[in-house]
Design an enzyme around this catalytic site. Structure first.
Site, PDB file in Angstrom:
ATOM      1  N   ASP A   1      -0.014   5.123   1.101  1.00  0.00           N
ATOM      2  CA  ASP A   1      -0.169   5.999   2.268  1.00  0.00           C
ATOM      3  C   ASP A   1      -0.199   5.174   3.557  1.00  0.00           C
ATOM      4  O   ASP A   1      -1.008   4.255   3.696  1.00  0.00           O
ATOM      5  CB  ASP A   1      -1.482   6.785   2.166  1.00  0.00           C
ATOM      6  CG  ASP A   1      -1.547   7.664   0.937  1.00  0.00           C
ATOM      7  OD1 ASP A   1      -1.506   8.892   1.089  1.00  0.00           O
ATOM      8  OD2 ASP A   1      -1.645   7.123  -0.179  1.00  0.00           O
TER       9      ASP A   1
ATOM     10  N   ASP B   1       0.878  -1.162   0.000  1.00  0.00           N
ATOM     11  CA  ASP B   1       0.000   0.000   0.000  1.00  0.00           C
ATOM     12  C   ASP B   1       0.923   1.221   0.000  1.00  0.00           C
ATOM     13  O   ASP B   1       2.127   1.108   0.272  1.00  0.00           O
ATOM     14  CB  ASP B   1      -0.891  -0.045   1.257  1.00  0.00           C
ATOM     15  CG  ASP B   1      -1.751   1.182   1.400  1.00  0.00           C
ATOM     16  OD1 ASP B   1      -2.369   1.583   0.400  1.00  0.00           O
ATOM     17  OD2 ASP B   1      -1.806   1.743   2.513  1.00  0.00           O
TER      18      ASP B   1
END
Length: 221
Positions: free
Chosen positions: A10, A8
């Site tokens: 953020d 991922d």
């Protein structure tokens, strides 16, 4: 054995909270509201712009909400890498994955027009073997489609891929795609995340722990 890693963005690779919350404070200041501290809103960042606006602004009509969203995204696009930085240890982790010839990529729900400049500013765009954004496909996490595409581009079987993220949607998408999963506990964890949601997932307390998972899995085969 784990032969590829998907991340991922953020809250996992990059600490984007200061700039995202900076855009929230831009909205608040424009409406005469006091600024908020980054620490108190970090866990909303994984919910994106919509989650931040909902958490940090007073209730409003749909029209005002849409204007706020437009203003937020415009401000964020212009200030996307002011205080954002990779989490401590991410650089060493990615260097080591490259050294070991372990392909890695990014799976994010962030829109492409924000993701690509952000990765470029962080000097990660040219290094990532794949970048799947929130609008790359019709589906986004927690749907498994982005993970499946990422594995295909990396040339890795899902069962030999590790999905690392800080949000429940990352784990759900990985499980649905058939990958191994790891929760980045140093990221923007939702305080309501339940223990049962973590079943069958590794815990990564710092980025370097990903390497320990690879070594552990390698020793089991």
């Amino acid at each position: 054995m784990i032969k590829a890693v998907l991340f991922d963005l953020d809250g996992t690779l990059l600490d984007t909270a200061p700039d995202l919350i900076g855009s929230l404070n831009y909205l608040r200041t424009a409406e005469g509201l006091p600024v908020v501290e980054v620490a108190g809103y970090r866990h909303f960042v994984s919910r994106g712009a919509l989650g931040l606006i909902s958490a940090g602004m007073p209730e409003s009509s749909e029209e005002i909400y849409e204007r706020r969203k437009s203003d937020f995204l415009s401000h964020y696009e212009q200030n996307i890498y002011k205080k954002t930085r990779p989490f401590e240890g991410v650089g060493n982790l990615l260097n080591e994955l490259d050294r070991r010839a372990v392909p890695w990529g990014v799976i994010t729900n962030k829109m492409e027009y924000l993701t690509l400049p952000l990765l470029k500013a962080a000097n990660l765009l040219h290094r990532s073997a794949c970048v799947i954004c929130g609008d790359t496909l019709q589906q986004s996490k927690p749907h498994p489609a982005p993970i499946l595409l990422g594995c295909e581009i990396l040339g890795a079987n899902c069962t030999e891929t590790l999905m690392v993220g800080d949000d429940l949607r990352d784990l759900q998408a990985g499980h649905a795609a058939g990958t191994r999963t790891a929760l980045a506990t140093y990221g923007y964890l939702d305080p309501e995340l339940k223990q049962r949601d973590l079943a069958d997932s590794f815990l990564v307390d710092q980025p370097g722990d990903v390497l320990k998972i690879l070594e552990l899995e390698s020793s089991c085969h």
